[in-house]
Design a protein around this motif. Structure first.
Motif, PDB file in Angstrom:
ATOM      1  N   GLY A 168      34.162  35.503  -5.387  1.00 21.11           N
ATOM      2  CA  GLY A 168      34.666  36.746  -4.825  1.00 21.11           C
ATOM      3  C   GLY A 168      34.356  36.941  -3.352  1.00 21.11           C
ATOM      4  N   ALA A 169      33.782  35.946  -2.709  1.00 21.71           N
ATOM      5  CA  ALA A 169      33.372  36.092  -1.305  1.00 21.71           C
ATOM      6  C   ALA A 169      34.574  36.069  -0.364  1.00 21.71           C
ATOM      7  CB  ALA A 169      32.409  34.958  -0.932  1.00 21.71           C
ATOM      8  N   GLY A 170      34.443  36.786   0.744  1.00 26.92           N
ATOM      9  CA  GLY A 170      35.501  36.818   1.748  1.00 26.92           C
ATOM     10  C   GLY A 170      35.540  35.572   2.609  1.00 26.92           C
ATOM     11  N   LEU A 171      34.392  34.946   2.807  1.00 27.05           N
ATOM     12  CA  LEU A 171      34.296  33.723   3.616  1.00 27.05           C
ATOM     13  C   LEU A 171      34.299  32.498   2.704  1.00 27.05           C
ATOM     14  CD1 LEU A 171      31.352  34.545   6.075  1.00 27.05           C
ATOM     15  CD2 LEU A 171      33.762  34.321   6.677  1.00 27.05           C
ATOM     16  N   PRO A 172      34.580  31.316   3.257  1.00 27.59           N
ATOM     17  CA  PRO A 172      34.315  30.101   2.484  1.00 27.59           C
ATOM     18  C   PRO A 172      32.823  30.064   2.120  1.00 27.59           C
ATOM     19  CG  PRO A 172      35.571  29.577   4.460  1.00 27.59           C
ATOM     20  CD  PRO A 172      35.141  31.010   4.574  1.00 27.59           C
ATOM     21  N   VAL A 173      32.502  29.520   0.946  1.00 29.43           N
ATOM     22  CA  VAL A 173      31.115  29.457   0.482  1.00 29.43           C
ATOM     23  C   VAL A 173      30.755  28.009   0.193  1.00 29.43           C
ATOM     24  CG1 VAL A 173      29.437  30.258  -1.227  1.00 29.43           C
ATOM     25  CG2 VAL A 173      31.367  31.730  -0.591  1.00 29.43           C
ATOM     26  N   LEU A 174      29.649  27.549   0.789  1.00 28.23           N
ATOM     27  CA  LEU A 174      29.098  26.238   0.481  1.00 28.23           C
ATOM     28  C   LEU A 174      28.024  26.445  -0.575  1.00 28.23           C
ATOM     29  CD1 LEU A 174      28.732  23.133   1.407  1.00 28.23           C
ATOM     30  CD2 LEU A 174      26.712  24.016   2.517  1.00 28.23           C
ATOM     31  N   VAL A 175      28.203  25.830  -1.741  1.00 30.22           N
ATOM     32  CA  VAL A 175      27.208  25.921  -2.813  1.00 30.22           C
ATOM     33  C   VAL A 175      26.443  24.609  -2.860  1.00 30.22           C
ATOM     34  CG1 VAL A 175      26.817  26.272  -5.281  1.00 30.22           C
ATOM     35  CG2 VAL A 175      28.726  27.441  -4.143  1.00 30.22           C
ATOM     36  N   LYS A 176      25.115  24.713  -2.750  1.00 31.51           N
ATOM     37  CA  LYS A 176      24.251  23.549  -2.914  1.00 31.51           C
ATOM     38  C   LYS A 176      23.738  23.575  -4.352  1.00 31.51           C
ATOM     39  CE  LYS A 176      19.681  21.885  -1.508  1.00 31.51           C
ATOM     40  NZ  LYS A 176      18.445  22.401  -0.900  1.00 31.51           N
ATOM     41  N   PHE A 177      24.193  22.617  -5.151  1.00 31.26           N
ATOM     42  CA  PHE A 177      23.672  22.455  -6.508  1.00 31.26           C
ATOM     43  C   PHE A 177      22.391  21.640  -6.376  1.00 31.26           C
ATOM     44  CE2 PHE A 177      28.121  23.387  -7.133  1.00 31.26           C
ATOM     45  CZ  PHE A 177      28.137  24.178  -8.273  1.00 31.26           C
ATOM     46  N   THR A 178      21.268  22.227  -6.767  1.00 28.88           N
ATOM     47  CA  THR A 178      19.964  21.671  -6.453  1.00 28.88           C
ATOM     48  C   THR A 178      19.038  21.699  -7.658  1.00 28.88           C
ATOM     49  OG1 THR A 178      18.153  21.830  -4.837  1.00 28.88           O
ATOM     50  CG2 THR A 178      19.063  23.906  -5.624  1.00 28.88           C
ATOM     51  N   ALA A 179      17.855  21.089  -7.514  1.00 28.25           N
ATOM     52  CA  ALA A 179      16.822  21.127  -8.551  1.00 28.25           C
ATOM     53  C   ALA A 179      15.465  20.999  -7.871  1.00 28.25           C
ATOM     54  CB  ALA A 179      17.024  19.982  -9.545  1.00 28.25           C
ATOM     55  N   ASP A 225      19.127  23.131 -13.324  1.00 25.05           N
ATOM     56  CA  ASP A 225      18.352  23.181 -14.563  1.00 25.05           C
ATOM     57  C   ASP A 225      18.339  24.586 -15.167  1.00 25.05           C
ATOM     58  OD1 ASP A 225      17.679  20.467 -14.482  1.00 25.05           O
ATOM     59  OD2 ASP A 225      15.978  20.851 -13.167  1.00 25.05           O
ATOM     60  N   ARG A 226      18.322  25.599 -14.312  1.00 24.96           N
ATOM     61  CA  ARG A 226      18.257  26.990 -14.781  1.00 24.96           C
ATOM     62  C   ARG A 226      19.643  27.604 -15.006  1.00 24.96           C
ATOM     63  NH1 ARG A 226      14.307  27.179 -10.463  1.00 24.96           N
ATOM     64  NH2 ARG A 226      12.223  27.016 -11.354  1.00 24.96           N
ATOM     65  N   ASN A 227      20.686  26.941 -14.516  1.00 27.12           N
ATOM     66  CA  ASN A 227      22.037  27.511 -14.577  1.00 27.12           C
ATOM     67  C   ASN A 227      23.053  26.487 -15.077  1.00 27.12           C
ATOM     68  OD1 ASN A 227      21.560  30.258 -13.151  1.00 27.12           O
ATOM     69  ND2 ASN A 227      20.552  28.752 -11.859  1.00 27.12           N
ATOM     70  N   PRO A 228      22.957  26.135 -16.367  1.00 29.55           N
ATOM     71  CA  PRO A 228      23.812  25.063 -16.902  1.00 29.55           C
ATOM     72  C   PRO A 228      25.293  25.435 -16.982  1.00 29.55           C
ATOM     73  CG  PRO A 228      22.547  26.093 -18.671  1.00 29.55           C
ATOM     74  CD  PRO A 228      22.024  26.656 -17.370  1.00 29.55           C
ATOM     75  N   GLU A 229      25.602  26.722 -17.105  1.00 32.70           N
ATOM     76  CA  GLU A 229      26.996  27.134 -17.297  1.00 32.70           C
ATOM     77  C   GLU A 229      27.861  26.766 -16.079  1.00 32.70           C
ATOM     78  OE1 GLU A 229      29.139  31.334 -17.194  1.00 32.70           O
ATOM     79  OE2 GLU A 229      27.642  31.231 -18.797  1.00 32.70           O
ATOM     80  N   VAL A 230      27.447  27.185 -14.895  1.00 34.92           N
ATOM     81  CA  VAL A 230      28.209  26.892 -13.674  1.00 34.92           C
ATOM     82  C   VAL A 230      28.171  25.389 -13.378  1.00 34.92           C
ATOM     83  CG1 VAL A 230      28.282  27.235 -11.169  1.00 34.92           C
ATOM     84  CG2 VAL A 230      27.953  29.190 -12.691  1.00 34.92           C
ATOM     85  N   THR A 231      27.015  24.768 -13.597  1.00 33.94           N
ATOM     86  CA  THR A 231      26.871  23.331 -13.366  1.00 33.94           C
ATOM     87  C   THR A 231      27.890  22.550 -14.194  1.00 33.94           C
ATOM     88  OG1 THR A 231      24.514  23.660 -12.921  1.00 33.94           O
ATOM     89  CG2 THR A 231      25.221  21.422 -13.427  1.00 33.94           C
ATOM     90  N   TYR A 282      31.795  23.068 -13.192  1.00 37.30           N
ATOM     91  CA  TYR A 282      32.296  22.311 -12.046  1.00 37.30           C
ATOM     92  C   TYR A 282      31.951  20.818 -12.107  1.00 37.30           C
ATOM     93  CZ  TYR A 282      33.717  26.789 -10.406  1.00 37.30           C
ATOM     94  OH  TYR A 282      34.340  28.012 -10.317  1.00 37.30           O
ATOM     95  N   GLY A 283      31.462  20.366 -13.249  1.00 36.24           N
ATOM     96  CA  GLY A 283      31.249  18.934 -13.466  1.00 36.24           C
ATOM     97  C   GLY A 283      30.214  18.302 -12.547  1.00 36.24           C
ATOM     98  N   VAL A 284      29.190  19.062 -12.183  1.00 36.06           N
ATOM     99  CA  VAL A 284      28.164  18.537 -11.286  1.00 36.06           C
ATOM    100  C   VAL A 284      27.278  17.555 -12.051  1.00 36.06           C
ATOM    101  CG1 VAL A 284      26.168  19.136  -9.867  1.00 36.06           C
ATOM    102  CG2 VAL A 284      28.214  20.583  -9.837  1.00 36.06           C
ATOM    103  N   MET A 285      27.225  16.309 -11.556  1.00 41.76           N
ATOM    104  CA  MET A 285      26.482  15.249 -12.235  1.00 41.76           C
ATOM    105  C   MET A 285      25.264  14.778 -11.447  1.00 41.76           C
ATOM    106  SD  MET A 285      28.334  14.914 -14.892  1.00 41.76           S
ATOM    107  CE  MET A 285      28.151  13.358 -15.719  1.00 41.76           C
ATOM    108  N   ALA A 286      25.180  15.140 -10.152  1.00 39.51           N
ATOM    109  CA  ALA A 286      24.095  14.652  -9.300  1.00 39.51           C
ATOM    110  C   ALA A 286      23.642  15.778  -8.373  1.00 39.51           C
ATOM    111  CB  ALA A 286      24.575  13.464  -8.470  1.00 39.51           C
TER     112      ALA A 286
END
Length: 113
Positions: free
Chosen positions: A21-32, A64-70, A73-77
């Motif tokens: 829902g953000a107005g700007l482009p959003v960079l998401v860092k999938f991290t652990a 690790d704490r947010n498996p649904e979004v992970t 979007y098929g995040v594997m690494a």
């Protein structure tokens, strides 16, 4: 998870609001927490968040704490960097990189200044 100036932490619960829902482009860092390259990337993203605050929002999500979004979007690494614009993923990159390279890779998706 590392606190980084200018980088907000999002969760499964608020991802749709904060990112899609953000107005700007959003960079998401999938991290652990256990991810070394993720820690290397943290100061780079902090610097980019500061420099590009008017054109790009940067958030991080713990896989690790947010498996649904992970899974959604098929995040594997980690770290996976995914850019969302108007609620859609438009770019995905895997691995740490220096600031200059990251800015070059983001140029086509940043909002006009």
């Amino acid at each position: 998870m590392m606190r980084v100036e200018g980088v907000t932490t999002v969760t499964d619960a608020d991802f749709d609001t904060e990112v899609l829902g953000a107005g700007l482009p959003v960079l998401v860092k999938f991290t652990a927490d256990w991810c070394g390259p993720c820690r290397q990337l943290a100061p780079v993203l902090g610097a980019v968040a500061e420099e590009e605050a008017d054109r790009l929002k940067i958030v991080q999500l713990d896989v690790d704490r947010n498996p649904e979004v992970t899974l959604r979007y098929g995040v594997m690494a980690t770290p996976t960097l995914m850019v969302f614009r108007a609620g859609e993923p438009v770019k995905s990159m895997v691995g740490a990189r220096p600031k200059r390279r990251l800015l070059q890779e983001l140029e086509d998706v940043l909002a006009p200044a």
